[in-house]
Design an enzyme around this catalytic site. Structure first.
Site, PDB file in Angstrom:
ATOM      1  CB  CYS A  65      -0.996  -0.018   1.152  1.00 15.07           C
ATOM      2  SG  CYS A  65      -2.383   1.129   0.876  1.00 15.07           S
TER       3      CYS A  65
ATOM      4  CG  HIS B 296      -3.670  -3.169   3.017  1.00 17.70           C
ATOM      5  ND1 HIS B 296      -2.808  -2.813   4.039  1.00 17.70           N
ATOM      6  CD2 HIS B 296      -4.092  -2.005   2.451  1.00 17.70           C
ATOM      7  CE1 HIS B 296      -2.734  -1.487   4.112  1.00 17.70           C
ATOM      8  NE2 HIS B 296      -3.494  -0.977   3.152  1.00 17.70           N
TER       9      HIS B 296
ATOM     10  CD  GLU C 135      -1.790  -5.943   5.444  1.00 18.49           C
ATOM     11  OE1 GLU C 135      -2.445  -4.902   5.669  1.00 18.49           O
ATOM     12  OE2 GLU C 135      -1.109  -6.104   4.396  1.00 18.49           O
TER      13      GLU C 135
END
Length: 248
Positions: free
Chosen positions: A115, A223, A225
């Site tokens: 990001c 993102h 994660e």
């Protein structure tokens, strides 16, 4: 037992509130947890650009660098005045992350950025950004799916990306078209020298870049994660990164 790789993560400034808290440095837990799960030892780095000697002592102990999401990059870093299109900035974070990235590039340390991370990497390497995609890119998709109390999920798959065949990112993700989440309003405008664009949104916004040399240098605009439990390719971004850091 093999030594686990130490991964540096710069923090972000939380301003103080008189009578309530002093200024703080903080970082989201999901980033740290994903690195820990795949064998990394996260080292959260304070924002002390006024003390380069201490920062260098930290940098010298790192095996890899992970650059996270966060507030906007200061446009003066890429030669533009800050306009009303740009949101909150954190000059200390910009300074520390650029120094951290320059150290990683000079030492050939593995780098994974997400990001805001892809944006500051591009700036650190000499590129520029759109201060606001929605107003500066004609016919742009909506990219700013930030969580709200009504829609709190960070896992919402906002659009697909197309990944360049033969790229490192393509090898890691294992698919040519991948659905991703999207929580940003800035993006790469002029790609920096030494970086190759390897993933794109349907509107042409660059969603992935990597280095053109042998160094593990991968950055994505989404993102991952938040998606490791549902998309194996997102998990591989972390496992291949920490694997490279182990070998560094």
């Amino acid at each position: 037992m093999p030594r686990r790789p130490v991964i540096g993560i710069a923090t972000q400034t939380l301003p103080g509130k008189p009578g309530e808290r002093q200024p703080c440095w903080l970082m989201g837990r999901s980033y740290v947890e994903e690195l820990r799960k795949v064998g990394g030892v996260p080292w959260v780095i304070p924002l002390i650009p006024h003390d380069p000697d201490t920062l260098q002592e930290i940098f010298d102990r790192l095996d890899g660098v992970f650059i996270t999401g966060g507030v906007d990059v200061d446009p003066t870093r890429y030669g533009e005045p800050k306009t009303e299109l740009c949101g909150t900035i954190d000059p200390d974070r910009d300074a520390v992350e650029i120094a951290l990235l320059q150290h990683a590039l000079n030492r050939q340390l593995p780098v994974l950025a997400v990001c805001r991370g892809i944006q500051i990497l591009n700036v650190a390497c000499g590129g520029t950004l759109y201060q606001d995609v929605s107003t500066q890119v004609p016919a742009a998709l909506k990219h700013d799916f930030f969580p709200t109390p009504e829609q709190p999920s960070r896992k919402y798959l906002a659009h697909d990306i197309t990944v360049k065949a033969g790229s490192r990112l393509g090898y890691i993700l294992g698919e040519a078209v991948v659905p991703v989440n999207s929580m940003h309003h800035q993006a790469i405008k002029d790609l920096a020298p030494g970086l190759a664009a390897t993933a794109f949104a349907p509107d042409g916004i660059i969603e992935g870049v990597e280095g053109t040399a042998s160094q593990y240098l991968v950055a994505v605009q989404w993102h991952p994660e938040e998606l490791t439990e549902t998309q194996p390719g997102m998990k591989r971004l972390f496992t291949t990164f920490t694997g490279a850091a182990s070998a560094a």
